[in-house]
Design a protein around this motif. Structure first.
Motif, PDB file in Angstrom:
ATOM      1  N   PRO A 147     -10.988  -8.823 -21.897  1.00 62.87           N
ATOM      2  CA  PRO A 147     -10.971 -10.215 -21.467  1.00 62.87           C
ATOM      3  C   PRO A 147     -12.060 -10.420 -20.404  1.00 62.87           C
ATOM      4  CG  PRO A 147      -9.215  -9.008 -20.362  1.00 62.87           C
ATOM      5  CD  PRO A 147     -10.027  -7.996 -21.143  1.00 62.87           C
ATOM      6  N   ILE A 148     -12.799 -11.521 -20.544  1.00 59.82           N
ATOM      7  CA  ILE A 148     -13.886 -11.817 -19.597  1.00 59.82           C
ATOM      8  C   ILE A 148     -13.625 -13.187 -18.980  1.00 59.82           C
ATOM      9  CG2 ILE A 148     -16.385 -12.105 -19.308  1.00 59.82           C
ATOM     10  CD1 ILE A 148     -16.750 -10.579 -21.971  1.00 59.82           C
ATOM     11  N   VAL A 149     -13.692 -13.281 -17.664  1.00 56.04           N
ATOM     12  CA  VAL A 149     -13.610 -14.594 -17.006  1.00 56.04           C
ATOM     13  C   VAL A 149     -14.937 -14.852 -16.296  1.00 56.04           C
ATOM     14  CG1 VAL A 149     -11.098 -14.624 -16.708  1.00 56.04           C
ATOM     15  CG2 VAL A 149     -12.522 -13.617 -14.926  1.00 56.04           C
ATOM     16  N   ILE A 150     -15.347 -16.116 -16.298  1.00 52.18           N
ATOM     17  CA  ILE A 150     -16.623 -16.502 -15.679  1.00 52.18           C
ATOM     18  C   ILE A 150     -16.401 -17.781 -14.875  1.00 52.18           C
ATOM     19  CG2 ILE A 150     -19.047 -17.130 -16.090  1.00 52.18           C
ATOM     20  CD1 ILE A 150     -18.867 -15.713 -18.810  1.00 52.18           C
ATOM     21  N   ALA A 151     -17.034 -17.869 -13.709  1.00 49.78           N
ATOM     22  CA  ALA A 151     -16.957 -19.094 -12.912  1.00 49.78           C
ATOM     23  C   ALA A 151     -18.348 -19.450 -12.405  1.00 49.78           C
ATOM     24  CB  ALA A 151     -16.010 -18.900 -11.731  1.00 49.78           C
ATOM     25  N   ASP A 152     -18.629 -20.745 -12.394  1.00 47.38           N
ATOM     26  CA  ASP A 152     -19.892 -21.235 -11.846  1.00 47.38           C
ATOM     27  C   ASP A 152     -19.580 -22.085 -10.614  1.00 47.38           C
ATOM     28  OD1 ASP A 152     -22.842 -21.769 -12.066  1.00 47.38           O
ATOM     29  OD2 ASP A 152     -22.067 -23.808 -12.085  1.00 47.38           O
ATOM     30  N   PRO A 153     -19.946 -21.610  -9.426  1.00 47.32           N
ATOM     31  CA  PRO A 153     -19.548 -22.299  -8.194  1.00 47.32           C
ATOM     32  C   PRO A 153     -20.113 -23.712  -8.069  1.00 47.32           C
ATOM     33  CG  PRO A 153     -20.504 -20.117  -7.727  1.00 47.32           C
ATOM     34  CD  PRO A 153     -20.743 -20.407  -9.177  1.00 47.32           C
ATOM     35  N   VAL A 210     -13.187 -18.354 -20.116  1.00 49.69           N
ATOM     36  CA  VAL A 210     -12.493 -17.102 -20.439  1.00 49.69           C
ATOM     37  C   VAL A 210     -12.850 -16.741 -21.875  1.00 49.69           C
ATOM     38  CG1 VAL A 210     -10.350 -18.246 -21.233  1.00 49.69           C
ATOM     39  CG2 VAL A 210     -10.241 -15.917 -20.329  1.00 49.69           C
ATOM     40  N   ALA A 211     -13.001 -15.441 -22.140  1.00 52.89           N
ATOM     41  CA  ALA A 211     -13.376 -15.004 -23.493  1.00 52.89           C
ATOM     42  C   ALA A 211     -12.642 -13.728 -23.860  1.00 52.89           C
ATOM     43  CB  ALA A 211     -14.881 -14.775 -23.573  1.00 52.89           C
ATOM     44  N   HIS A 212     -12.466 -13.573 -25.161  1.00 52.88           N
ATOM     45  CA  HIS A 212     -11.840 -12.367 -25.719  1.00 52.88           C
ATOM     46  C   HIS A 212     -12.922 -11.594 -26.464  1.00 52.88           C
ATOM     47  CE1 HIS A 212     -10.232 -11.080 -29.840  1.00 52.88           C
ATOM     48  NE2 HIS A 212      -9.842 -10.117 -29.041  1.00 52.88           N
ATOM     49  N   ALA A 213     -13.188 -10.377 -26.004  1.00 45.50           N
ATOM     50  CA  ALA A 213     -14.252  -9.581 -26.618  1.00 45.50           C
ATOM     51  C   ALA A 213     -13.716  -8.224 -27.058  1.00 45.50           C
ATOM     52  CB  ALA A 213     -15.428  -9.411 -25.644  1.00 45.50           C
ATOM     53  N   GLY A 214     -13.275  -8.168 -28.302  1.00 43.43           N
ATOM     54  CA  GLY A 214     -12.985  -6.867 -28.900  1.00 43.43           C
ATOM     55  C   GLY A 214     -14.317  -6.296 -29.363  1.00 43.43           C
ATOM     56  N   TRP A 215     -14.318  -5.272 -30.199  1.00 45.30           N
ATOM     57  CA  TRP A 215     -15.640  -4.749 -30.570  1.00 45.30           C
ATOM     58  C   TRP A 215     -16.402  -5.758 -31.411  1.00 45.30           C
ATOM     59  CZ3 TRP A 215     -17.532  -3.929 -35.420  1.00 45.30           C
ATOM     60  CH2 TRP A 215     -16.636  -3.707 -36.462  1.00 45.30           C
ATOM     61  N   LYS A 216     -15.682  -6.523 -32.251  1.00 43.73           N
ATOM     62  CA  LYS A 216     -16.378  -7.509 -33.092  1.00 43.73           C
ATOM     63  C   LYS A 216     -16.984  -8.643 -32.258  1.00 43.73           C
ATOM     64  CE  LYS A 216     -13.743  -6.579 -37.269  1.00 43.73           C
ATOM     65  NZ  LYS A 216     -12.635  -7.013 -38.126  1.00 43.73           N
TER      66      LYS A 216
END
Ligand SMILES: [Zn+2]
Length: 262
Positions: free
Chosen positions: A119-125, A132-138
């Motif tokens: 799981p990846i979370v990103i914020a831009d101040p 938020v993103a889901h990154a399995g190998w695919k």
């Protein structure tokens, strides 16, 4: 009991918090105790109860909790005011086949469900955008992280300012893969020397999914100093986090999310 663990950015972003839920009092039930994912075989009443507990904990209405119906793709959806107004069925349709969410809205919690995937979370101040993103190998191979950052840029954000964090997911040692998976990474331009090793005894390939996503996030322009990786493996800790490799795919998922407060 609902237990959440903070997911830390290298530099905190004002008003933004990210977290993952733990399983709570995990027992032999592969969906126990806390599971918010409704498409991996759990009882719908249990799922709805867990979602309601989280909304109460966050002090948000139930329609301000949004999670996609993930399919290991790289499609992104933006959750805006219009989306929040939609009916339950319309929302479900929009969230089908989506693996990442972005929102400019405060007080809306967006999250993904994973069991070994990253799981990846990103914020831009500057813009207040969160993702938020889901990154399995695919998803990693198809660079879902790039899709998210590019969409955030279209909405006015600058990668140089973004903070990114990767949450609970399978570690390098646990993530043994077949050579056909390695081949997918190779043909999609990943530098295998940086993300793969072979076990000396089994000679099986192991991919470092967090490192692969780190390289992708950095390629998009996010400084390395703005990217963190939580050192928590789902497969090494199956009583704390759901792990598809331990429990099978008919099991719960660990919810990882981000919210910006007004
Ligand atoms: Zn592990």
């Amino acid at each position: 009991m609902l237990l959440s663990e903070p997911l830390q950015f290298a530099t905190p972003v004002k008003g933004v918090s990210a977290f993952n839920l733990t399983r709570g009092d995990a027992d032999s039930n592969p969906y126990g105790e806390i599971n918010l994912c409704d498409y991996t075989g759990d009882n719908v009443i249990h799922v709805v109860t867990c979602r309601a507990m989280l909304c109460e904990h966050l002090r948000i209405p139930i329609d301000h909790l949004v999670m996609p119906r993930q399919t290991h793709g790289n499609r992104v959806a933006v959750i805006d005011h219009d989306f929040i107004q939609l009916s339950f069925d319309e929302r479900s349709e929009r969230l089908q086949g989506i693996d990442a969410l972005i929102t400019p809205l405060a007080g809306v919690c967006i999250g993904v469900n994973t069991a070994d995937c990253v799981p990846i979370v990103i914020a831009d101040p500057a813009t207040g955008l969160i993702a938020v993103a889901h990154a399995g190998w695919k998803g990693t191979v198809s660079r879902i992280a790039t899709q998210v950052v590019q969409r955030m840029v279209q909405l006015g954000a600058n990668p140089a300012n973004m903070q990114a964090a990767m949450g609970v997911s399978i570690c390098n040692r646990c993530f043994e893969v077949g050579d056909e998976v390695v081949e997918q990474f190779r043909t999609n331009g990943f530098d295998l020397r940086r993300i793969m090793h072979r076990n000396r005894n089994t000679h099986k390939a192991h991919i470092n999914l967090q490192k692969a996503n780190l390289l992708t996030l950095h390629e998009t322009g996010i400084p390395l100093a703005n990217i963190t990786i939580a050192n928590r493996c789902s497969r090494c800790n199956p009583h704390r986090y759901f792990s598809a490799r331990r429990l099978g795919i008919n099991s719960g998922r660990t919810f990882t999310a981000i919210i910006r407060r007004p």
